[in-house]
Design a protein around this motif. Structure first.
Motif, PDB file in Angstrom:
ATOM      1  N   UNK A 127      39.923  44.826 -22.771  1.00  0.00           N
ATOM      2  CA  UNK A 127      39.041  45.168 -23.985  1.00  0.00           C
ATOM      3  C   UNK A 127      39.650  44.731 -25.070  1.00  0.00           C
ATOM      4  N   UNK A 128      41.276  44.867 -25.221  1.00  0.00           N
ATOM      5  CA  UNK A 128      42.329  43.721 -26.471  1.00  0.00           C
ATOM      6  C   UNK A 128      42.342  43.076 -26.511  1.00  0.00           C
ATOM      7  N   UNK A 129      42.949  42.939 -27.739  1.00  0.00           N
ATOM      8  CA  UNK A 129      44.001  41.175 -28.466  1.00  0.00           C
ATOM      9  C   UNK A 129      45.177  42.007 -26.871  1.00  0.00           C
ATOM     10  N   UNK A 130      46.389  43.244 -26.682  1.00  0.00           N
ATOM     11  CA  UNK A 130      47.064  42.901 -25.724  1.00  0.00           C
ATOM     12  C   UNK A 130      46.849  43.309 -24.796  1.00  0.00           C
ATOM     13  N   UNK A 131      45.130  43.364 -24.141  1.00  0.00           N
ATOM     14  CA  UNK A 131      44.675  42.578 -22.042  1.00  0.00           C
ATOM     15  C   UNK A 131      44.640  41.199 -22.613  1.00  0.00           C
ATOM     16  N   UNK A 132      44.538  40.485 -23.938  1.00  0.00           N
ATOM     17  CA  UNK A 132      44.771  39.072 -23.068  1.00  0.00           C
ATOM     18  C   UNK A 132      46.207  38.797 -23.232  1.00  0.00           C
ATOM     19  N   UNK A 184      45.512  30.790 -20.999  1.00  0.00           N
ATOM     20  CA  UNK A 184      44.819  31.408 -22.439  1.00  0.00           C
ATOM     21  C   UNK A 184      43.308  32.219 -21.851  1.00  0.00           C
ATOM     22  N   UNK A 185      43.653  33.814 -22.202  1.00  0.00           N
ATOM     23  CA  UNK A 185      42.309  34.620 -21.654  1.00  0.00           C
ATOM     24  C   UNK A 185      41.804  34.594 -22.544  1.00  0.00           C
ATOM     25  N   UNK A 186      40.306  35.308 -22.384  1.00  0.00           N
ATOM     26  CA  UNK A 186      39.509  35.391 -23.397  1.00  0.00           C
ATOM     27  C   UNK A 186      38.573  36.842 -23.095  1.00  0.00           C
ATOM     28  N   UNK A 187      38.903  37.950 -23.535  1.00  0.00           N
ATOM     29  CA  UNK A 187      38.016  39.043 -23.732  1.00  0.00           C
ATOM     30  C   UNK A 187      36.538  39.233 -24.048  1.00  0.00           C
ATOM     31  N   UNK A 188      36.114  38.082 -24.350  1.00  0.00           N
ATOM     32  CA  UNK A 188      34.561  37.467 -25.104  1.00  0.00           C
ATOM     33  C   UNK A 188      34.220  37.066 -23.969  1.00  0.00           C
ATOM     34  N   UNK A 189      34.713  36.073 -23.573  1.00  0.00           N
ATOM     35  CA  UNK A 189      33.938  35.416 -21.953  1.00  0.00           C
ATOM     36  C   UNK A 189      34.177  36.069 -20.961  1.00  0.00           C
ATOM     37  N   UNK A 190      34.911  37.312 -20.861  1.00  0.00           N
ATOM     38  CA  UNK A 190      35.826  37.052 -19.979  1.00  0.00           C
ATOM     39  C   UNK A 190      36.627  36.354 -19.006  1.00  0.00           C
TER      40      UNK A 190
END
Length: 65
Positions: free
Chosen positions: A11-16, A33-39
């Motif tokens: 849900x946030x940059x910290x999650x990524x 690389x993690x992308x929360x918007x693209x899940x």
């Protein structure tokens, strides 16, 4: 080699960051690389896909190959 895995629950940059750090700790991973918007997360290297899913789930997120 680049692998992409689904990651739900970020849900946030910290999650990524948490997901990226977990993935980078897997043997064979050279970058993640993690992308929360693209899940999803993109992983460079030759790590075992099952292990990638396991560490993401251990970090508290839902993942599947």
């Amino acid at each position: 080699m680049t692998q992409t895995i689904a990651v739900e629950g970020m849900t946030c940059e910290h999650c990524e960051q948490t997901v990226e750090e977990a993935l980078c700790g897997v043997s064979g991973v050279t970058d993640a690389t993690a992308d929360r918007e693209a899940e999803r997360a993109s992983v460079e290297g030759d790590a075992d896909r099952t292990e990638l899913v396991r560490v993401v789930e251990d970090a508290g997120y839902t993942s599947h190959a």
